[in-house]
Structure formats: structure tokens, C-alpha cells
Scaffold this motif. Structure first.
Motif, mmCIF file in Angstrom:
data_model
loop_
_atom_site.group_PDB
_atom_site.id
_atom_site.type_symbol
_atom_site.label_atom_id
_atom_site.label_comp_id
_atom_site.label_asym_id
_atom_site.label_seq_id
_atom_site.Cartn_x
_atom_site.Cartn_y
_atom_site.Cartn_z
ATOM 1 N N ASP A 63 -28.282 -5.941 37.978
ATOM 2 C CA ASP A 63 -28.650 -4.845 37.081
ATOM 3 C C ASP A 63 -28.588 -3.549 37.889
ATOM 4 O O ASP A 63 -29.586 -3.067 38.426
ATOM 5 C CB ASP A 63 -30.046 -5.091 36.514
ATOM 6 C CG ASP A 63 -30.411 -4.090 35.427
ATOM 7 O OD1 ASP A 63 -29.657 -3.113 35.238
ATOM 8 O OD2 ASP A 63 -31.474 -4.274 34.785
ATOM 9 N N THR A 64 -27.393 -2.994 37.979
ATOM 10 C CA THR A 64 -27.207 -1.811 38.817
ATOM 11 C C THR A 64 -27.931 -0.587 38.262
ATOM 12 O O THR A 64 -28.356 0.284 39.025
ATOM 13 C CB THR A 64 -25.711 -1.501 38.969
ATOM 14 O OG1 THR A 64 -25.117 -1.352 37.673
ATOM 15 C CG2 THR A 64 -25.007 -2.620 39.713
ATOM 16 N N ALA A 65 -28.069 -0.501 36.941
ATOM 17 C CA ALA A 65 -28.764 0.648 36.349
ATOM 18 C C ALA A 65 -30.218 0.680 36.806
ATOM 19 O O ALA A 65 -30.764 1.745 37.148
ATOM 20 C CB ALA A 65 -28.665 0.593 34.828
ATOM 21 N N ARG A 66 -30.875 -0.479 36.821
ATOM 22 C CA ARG A 66 -32.275 -0.527 37.252
ATOM 23 C C ARG A 66 -32.390 -0.223 38.745
ATOM 24 O O ARG A 66 -33.303 0.473 39.177
ATOM 25 C CB ARG A 66 -32.870 -1.902 36.934
ATOM 26 C CG ARG A 66 -34.369 -1.994 37.211
ATOM 27 C CD ARG A 66 -34.915 -3.316 36.695
ATOM 28 N NE ARG A 66 -34.337 -4.441 37.429
ATOM 29 C CZ ARG A 66 -34.833 -4.889 38.594
ATOM 30 N NH1 ARG A 66 -35.882 -4.301 39.147
ATOM 31 N NH2 ARG A 66 -34.280 -5.935 39.172
ATOM 32 N N GLN A 123 -30.361 1.668 40.533
ATOM 33 C CA GLN A 123 -30.135 3.095 40.759
ATOM 34 C C GLN A 123 -31.307 3.936 40.297
ATOM 35 O O GLN A 123 -31.560 5.006 40.855
ATOM 36 C CB GLN A 123 -28.849 3.542 40.054
ATOM 37 C CG GLN A 123 -27.589 3.066 40.769
ATOM 38 C CD GLN A 123 -26.323 3.522 40.079
ATOM 39 O OE1 GLN A 123 -25.899 2.919 39.089
ATOM 40 N NE2 GLN A 123 -25.709 4.580 40.590
ATOM 41 N N ALA A 124 -32.030 3.441 39.311
ATOM 42 C CA ALA A 124 -33.241 4.141 38.893
ATOM 43 C C ALA A 124 -34.308 4.071 39.977
ATOM 44 O O ALA A 124 -35.079 5.017 40.178
ATOM 45 C CB ALA A 124 -33.765 3.550 37.581
ATOM 46 N N GLN A 145 -17.923 1.404 38.951
ATOM 47 C CA GLN A 145 -18.462 2.236 40.021
ATOM 48 C C GLN A 145 -17.817 1.934 41.381
ATOM 49 O O GLN A 145 -18.016 2.679 42.344
ATOM 50 C CB GLN A 145 -19.983 2.052 40.133
ATOM 51 C CG GLN A 145 -20.738 2.528 38.913
ATOM 52 C CD GLN A 145 -22.219 2.697 39.199
ATOM 53 O OE1 GLN A 145 -22.609 3.202 40.242
ATOM 54 N NE2 GLN A 145 -23.046 2.263 38.263
ATOM 55 N N ASP A 188 -16.366 0.446 32.246
ATOM 56 C CA ASP A 188 -17.474 -0.405 31.813
ATOM 57 C C ASP A 188 -17.122 -1.212 30.563
ATOM 58 O O ASP A 188 -17.801 -2.198 30.252
ATOM 59 C CB ASP A 188 -18.704 0.464 31.533
ATOM 60 C CG ASP A 188 -19.278 1.064 32.801
ATOM 61 O OD1 ASP A 188 -19.117 0.438 33.871
ATOM 62 O OD2 ASP A 188 -19.860 2.162 32.738
#
Length: 399
Positions: free
Chosen positions: A86-89, A91-92, A127, A144
Motif C-alpha cells: 500500500d504505497t499510498a499509506r 507515502q502518507a 511511480q 496506474d
């Protein structure tokens, strides 16, 4: 008074050149030893300097803001690595990271128009292009929205190898990996290998991360490539990213590699290597200094009667000492300048043959010429003192 001193120094220098010229071949042989020693010091310092720059350039090509994350097997966890993150989490949790790209690596055969070659298969996300600074020759990179598609981006060497006369590989063509046909949507430009990144771009095929399930039995993430924002403390970013990944992958060891650490390590290693080369050049220079001392001792032995006459006419001991010391330094200075030119030329040719970009080390000339003059002064001091300690009566008796 100053005029008389200047004339005296000029006369001493003239006499030194005349005396060295009368030595003939012995003076030339001593000069050759000094030239070899001085050129060795200058050349080796510059070669070491250029080797250090070339080694550092390998790491700088990948960018000092790039991080590579490895997951070594520590033996404590039997759980396999997941096939996605889960790259979004992540990066957050680590906002300083601009791009975060997990990759799955495999390899195998790729076939196009009956031509086959082996290639690295890299499963990645959109990415990955930003994280690795990938440049396209034609087409586009993965997006994506391509994770469920049979799309592929081809490295430069693979594209040239698969191309056939009259039909080079281009976007829109289909290539076969195992039993699946993948459509080429982009071809990359050739890129130099990056030391820390476990991907040879020119020899790789880039597929959607989810699409790796089609051609491998159980895909697992092997590495993560990240790129931080500008002007960030890379040590801090690496620590935050490592902690975030440890929290996500419970029980897995996480190692974050920073290019700047490798560059600093290479700089220290190159400095040690440079000291070693300087020591080798110094040994050669000492050999030349011994040759100078030998020539000057023979010069003193052959000019004992001249020394006695000079002393009988009123020359002081320090005048005799300075005369022979100046001869030694003059011989060494000529060798030092000639050796500096020869050393720079040798280092330049070595760099060109090695395919390096030549850069002159600022310390090479001062160290090379300065150390040569010091060696000449040191090895010329004993013959000069020996000449000044001669007794006039004993010197005049020599035939």
C-alpha cells in the motif's frame, strides 16, 4: 649591498649549471632518476584522483536522493513477502518521499518475430519511472490504470536485440513471455547502470506489478525503490521509511541503502588508495634522490683541489656548502619540472585509454614538485656538508 648579493646568487647559479654540465652522462642519469620519480608522484596522484571521481560518478548517476530498500531474510519470519504494498499509506507516513515503487524481479525468455533473447522481468508501478529517472525513446510508461493489462515497456538493448531487418521493435508490437502476448507501449532510452539499484534498465522488461502473476508462480516483492524530495536529510528520510516498512511488514528485516553513504565510503577508500599511490611514487622518488647523492659525492671527490683553492682564496665553509647544495637543488628542480610535465601527460593518456573524463588534481603539482625539491635538498645536504668540512691543506694536496 642588495646588488652584490644578487650578483653572488647569479654567479653561484651559473657555476652550478657549468659544474653539472661538466658531469656529462652521470648528471643525465641522475636527472633521469629524478624525472622518473617526480613523474611517478604526479601521475599516480592524478590517476588516483580521476579513479575516485569515476567511482563517485557511478553512484551520482542514480541521484543522491534515491533510496533502495532490501528485505534480507533474517530467519525469524517464515512468511513470504507480499506481492504488493500500500504505497499510498506509506507515502502518507513518510511525506518526504516523492516516489515509492515496489518491484518484483524475475527473468526468462522473450520472443518477437521468431527471435528470442533472455531478459529481466520487472514488475512495477507507475511511480517506478520517477523513482529511477527512466527516460523514454518512444511511447509511454506504465500507468496506474494498466495493472490489469498485458502491457510492457522494453529496455534499449532488448529492443535492439529483438528487432529484425526491416522491422525494428516499436510500440504496438506484441512480444511473447511464456504463454502470454504483451503489447509494447514504450521503449526506453539507454541508461547507465546504477550501482545500488538491482535493475539493469537496458536489459529489462517492465510489466505491471499485478501482471507478474501471469508469468510467475508466486510473485513476491524483492525491493523498493524510493526517491525523496529535494533538500531533504536523507538519513532522516531513510529512518522514517525503514520504520514505516517494518510496521507494515511485521517480522521482516528492512535495510535502506543511501547513495550518499556509498559516495562517502568511496571517497574515504579513494583517499586511502591515493595515499598508497603517493607512497609508491615516493619510493621511486627516493631512488632518484639516492642517484643525486651519488653523483654529488663523486662531484665532491673530483673537485677536492678546486675546493682547496677556493678556501685558500677566502671562501667560507658555508660558501662551499651552498655551492654544492645549489647544484643538487638545481639538478632536482630541472628533473621536478620535467617530471611534472611527463606525469600529467601520462595521467591524461591513462584517463583517455580508460574512458575517463580527465581532471587535474590541484594537489598533484605542489606535492609532486615540492616533494622532489625536498628530496633533492635532503640528499644533496650530505655531499655539500662533506665538501665544506674538507681541510684546505688536505684538499690542495689532491692531484
Amino acid at each position: 649591498m642588495s646588488l652584490r648579493v644578487e650578483q653572488s646568487a647569479s654567479q653561484l647559479l651559473h657555476e652550478a649549471f657549468v659544474s653539472l654540465r661538466t658531469l656529462g652522462k652521470r648528471s643525465i642519469l641522475a636527472l633521469l632518476g629524478i624525472v622518473i620519480g617526480s613523474s611517478s608522484v604526479v601521475a599516480l596522484i592524478n590517476i588516483g584522483h580521476n579513479a575516485a571521481l569515476e567511482a563517485a560518478a557511478i553512484f551520482k548517476d542514480m541521484g543522491t536522493d534515491t533510496l533502495t530498500v532490501q528485505f534480507p531474510n533474517n530467519g525469524d519470519s517464515r512468511e513470504p513477502m507480499p506481492a504488493h504494498l500500500d504505497t499510498a499509506r506509506l507515502q502518507a507516513q513518510v511525506p518526504a518521499v516523492l516516489y515509492l515503487a515496489p518491484i518484483v524481479l524475475s527473468s526468462g525468455s522473450v520472443v518477437f518475430q521468431g527471435h528470442a533473447t533472455n531478459a529481466n522481468w520487472v514488475g512495477g508501478t507507475a511511480q517506478l519511472a520517477g523513482a529511477m529517472r527512466l527516460r523514454l525513446r518512444e511511447g509511454r510508461f506504465l500507468s496506474d490504470f494498466d495493472q490489469g493489462e498485458t502491457y510492457v515497456v522494453v529496455g534499449d538493448r532488448i529492443a535492439r536485440t529483438l528487432g529484425v531487418p526491416g522491422h525494428p521493435l516499436q510500440t504496438g508490437d506484441r512480444i511473447r513471455l511464456n504463454d502470454y502476448l504483451f503489447q509494447v507501449i514504450g521503449i526506453l532510452q539507454s541508461q547507465p547502470p546504477a550501482a545500488l539499484i538491482p535493475i539493469q534498465t537496458d536489459d529489462s522488461l517492465f510489466l505491471p506489478l499485478a501482471g507478474m502473476r501471469r508469468i510467475t508462480v508466486s510473485p513476491q516483492i524483492s525491493s523498493v525503490i524510493a526517491r525523496a524530495a529535494a533538500d531533504q536529510d536523507m538519513e532522516t528520510v531513510a529512518g522514517e521509511l525503514a520504520q514505516a516498512l517494518k510496521n507494515t511488514l511485521r517480522g521482516r528485516a528492512v535495510e535502506v541503502q543511501i547513495p550518499q553513504q556509498m559516495i562517502d565510503g568511496m571517497t574515504r577508500q579513494s583517499r586511502t588508495f591515493g595515499y598508497l599511490l603517493m607512497a609508491l611514487g615516493g619510493i621511486s622518488l627516493i631512488g632518484g634522490g639516492v642517484g643525486v647523492m651519488n653523483v654529488m659525492l663523486m662531484n665532491v671527490s673530483e673537485r677536492r683541489r678546486e675546493i682547496g683553492i677556493r678556501m685558500a682564496l677566502g671562501a667560507r665553509r658555508r660558501d662551499i656548502r651552498n655551492l654544492f647544495l645549489l647544484e643538487a637543488v638545481t639538478l632536482t628542480a630541472v628533473g621536478a619540472l620535467s617530471g611534472a610535465i611527463l606525469g600529467i601527460s601520462a595521467a591524461y593518456l591513462y584517463a583517455r585509454v580508460s574512458g575517463w573524463q580527465f581532471s587535474l588534481s590541484a594537489a598533484s603539482l605542489p606535492l609532486g614538485v615540492g616533494s622532489t625539491l625536498l628530496v633533492g635538498l635532503f640528499f644533496g645536504l650530505y655531499p655539500a656538508l662533506s665538501a665544506s668540512r674538507l681541510q684546505p691543506v688536505e684538499a690542495l694536496r689532491d692531484e
